[in-house]
Every structure is written in C-alpha cells, then in structure tokens.
Motif scaffolding. Structure first.
Motif, PDB file in Angstrom:
ATOM      1  N   ILE A 156      39.540  51.797  40.674  1.00 34.44           N
ATOM      2  CA  ILE A 156      40.533  50.729  40.785  1.00 34.44           C
ATOM      3  C   ILE A 156      40.104  49.598  39.860  1.00 34.44           C
ATOM      4  O   ILE A 156      38.904  49.367  39.663  1.00 34.44           O
ATOM      5  N   HIS A 157      41.072  48.897  39.262  1.00 31.65           N
ATOM      6  CA  HIS A 157      40.685  47.807  38.357  1.00 31.65           C
ATOM      7  C   HIS A 157      40.010  46.677  39.126  1.00 31.65           C
ATOM      8  O   HIS A 157      38.953  46.183  38.724  1.00 31.65           O
ATOM      9  N   GLY A 158      40.631  46.233  40.230  1.00 27.92           N
ATOM     10  CA  GLY A 158      40.000  45.237  41.087  1.00 27.92           C
ATOM     11  C   GLY A 158      40.702  43.903  41.172  1.00 27.92           C
ATOM     12  O   GLY A 158      40.375  43.084  42.041  1.00 27.92           O
ATOM     13  N   ASP A 159      41.695  43.662  40.314  1.00 29.20           N
ATOM     14  CA  ASP A 159      42.324  42.346  40.296  1.00 29.20           C
ATOM     15  C   ASP A 159      43.099  42.032  41.572  1.00 29.20           C
ATOM     16  O   ASP A 159      43.290  40.863  41.911  1.00 29.20           O
ATOM     17  N   ILE A 160      43.551  43.067  42.282  1.00 26.65           N
ATOM     18  CA  ILE A 160      44.333  42.800  43.503  1.00 26.65           C
ATOM     19  C   ILE A 160      43.471  42.166  44.593  1.00 26.65           C
ATOM     20  O   ILE A 160      43.996  41.687  45.596  1.00 26.65           O
ATOM     21  N   PHE A 161      42.161  42.145  44.385  1.00 28.81           N
ATOM     22  CA  PHE A 161      41.268  41.498  45.349  1.00 28.81           C
ATOM     23  C   PHE A 161      40.764  40.163  44.825  1.00 28.81           C
ATOM     24  O   PHE A 161      39.847  39.574  45.387  1.00 28.81           O
ATOM     25  N   ASP A 162      41.382  39.680  43.751  1.00 31.09           N
ATOM     26  CA  ASP A 162      41.034  38.396  43.159  1.00 31.09           C
ATOM     27  C   ASP A 162      42.089  37.378  43.586  1.00 31.09           C
ATOM     28  O   ASP A 162      43.222  37.404  43.120  1.00 31.09           O
TER      29      ASP A 162
END
Length: 270
Positions: A127-133
């Motif tokens: 997963i890229h991870g931006d949705i948790f930023d």
C-alpha cells in the motif's frame, strides 16, 4: 523511445521482487536518470510500483517531462511485455489512476492494494500509505503548501551537491539532514510506521510494504515487519527481495554504480 530504446542490458543482479516508490515523474526533483541507471543492472520477475510514480500535482502546476521520465515509462512497459509481472499501486500524487483500479495498461495491473507472499509464505500488505496521513486526507491545502517548500529544499540540495561534486565529496541530502533535526518530523515517521503496522494486522498480514514518507527502512516490531521503499527524489532507494526470501534496501546515489547502505535519515510526508 528515447535514449533507452536501447537494448535491454543483462542485469548484474536479479531478484525475485523489486519494490519502487515515489519516483515523482513530472517533478523537477525526480532522479529518474539514476533509477534508469539502477535498472540497467538490477531486474526482477515481479516489480511493484508502490505509488507516486507520476507526480500529478507537479504536472498540474507546470509541465515538465524530460526524456528520462519517458524512458522510465517505456522501460516498465517493455518489462511487462517481456513477461515481468508489474503491479502499480497509486499514491496521492498519482491519485488520478485510482479511477482505474482493476484495469491493465500495457500489461501493468493497477490495484488499490494487494498482498505479496514471500518465499517463506509470509504475507505482506502492499500500500502507498497516504490514506493514513491526516495532513493529506484532511488538510490538502497544507499538504500542497508543504510540497512547495519541499521542492525548494530539493533545488537547494542540487546546488549543495553541485559544489560537493566539484570537490569530489559524495552525495549528501541537505533536506533530509534538516528534517532529521526536527523533532516533529521524527515523531511523524514513528507514528506513520505504527499505523501502517496496525493496518497490516487488520489485513491478517505478517508485514507491510509502503512508500509515501520518503524514508527507506526495514523494521521488525511486535511481530510485524514494516518495510518502506524510500524514494527517487532524495535517497534513491529500492526494496529488493532475494530468491531466498531475504529483503534488502539498495541505495543508488553513487555515480560509480556502487550500492551503499541506506542512510538513517528522516524524510517528508509527500
């Protein structure tokens, strides 16, 4: 096709899997030329593109697309045609591709996230991870403002390294060094890692492989392996899985094509 029309060179190192993130094609800070150099001597049966490969934010601001950026796209398409499995997980900078989940572009699969199974059977959430930023999700204007400041730091970084090269001094990241000195940046990275590890647990996975914060690392905590690919703007890093299942971070900043250990420095939330 450009300068890489080019015959495919026989790679010196071949892996089971390569993970590449945050190339930021279309942004002036992208070091796509170094990535192309890396790919001349490194190859894999499966390649994951873990988000922010294309920088739609930068392209909306001003068009910038040099030959090296086109060459990288052509190289990925060529690898897919020749039988490599190429999987693209979009990030926030290439979020326009999130409208195309489940489709194929020239043999490249576009997915929201996926599970990679290692040699030993362990499962890793990709997963890229931006949705948790929270900054990206809830204050996009602030994220864009930070992006402009980051671009300025990258331009200064180029100037610093121009003089370092003149004196034969190795590459050094000014912007990463500066952010390492900022306590909030260090705290942010720690919180991001913990959150992504928690998401891996929710998926019943043994680990997570992501990008987004431009900070390459492999870390084992509380039974979860957290791995970040890094980026091709500052640190020039890729994550590789060997045929025996061992994972390695490769840094490609040396002009003599010599892999060096990943620097222990902080980076931005992109």
């Amino acid at each position: 096709m450009g300068s890489d029309s080019l015959s495919e060179e026989s790679p010196e190192r071949r892996f089971r899997t390569l993970f590449i993130s945050d190339v930021h094609l279309g942004a002036r800070g992208s070091q796509a030329d170094r990535l192309l150099d890396f790919l001349k001597s490194h190859d894999a049966d499966t390649i994951y593109l873990v988000g922010d490969i294309v920088d739609g934010w930068a392209l909306k601001s001003s068009w910038y697309w040099p030959q090296s950026h086109n060459d990288f796209v052509q190289k990925m398409l060529r690898k897919a045609r020749k039988g490599a499995k190429v999987i693209y997980v979009p990030g926030n900078h290439d979020e326009f591709l999130r409208n195309y989940y489940g489709t194929h572009f020239g043999g490249i699969d576009v997915v929201e996230n996926t599970i990679h199974t290692g040699v030993d059977g362990k499962r890793y959430l990709i997963i890229h991870g931006d949705i948790f930023d929270l900054v990206v999700q809830n204050a996009r204007w602030l994220a864009h403002l930070g992006d402009k400041a980051y671009d300025f730091a990258i331009q200064m970084n180029r100037l610093v390294n121009f003089f370092r090269r003149m004196f034969g001094v190795p590459y050094w990241s000014l912007s990463q060094w500066a952010k390492l000195k900022v306590k909030n940046a260090v705290n942010y990275i720690g919180a991001f890692e913990q959150t992504l590890a928690g998401e891996a647990r929710r998926h019943g996975a043994d680990g997570v492989i992501c990008g987004h914060i431009h900070y390459a690392t492999i870390r084992d905590e509380h039974g979860i392996r957290y791995m970040n690919c890094g980026d091709w703007v500052e640190s020039c890093t890729a994550l590789a899985e060997h045929e025996d299942g061992r994972f390695e971070i490769i840094t490609w900043t040396d002009p003599q094509r010599r892999a060096v250990p990943v620097p222990r420095v902080a980076a931005r939330a992109a």
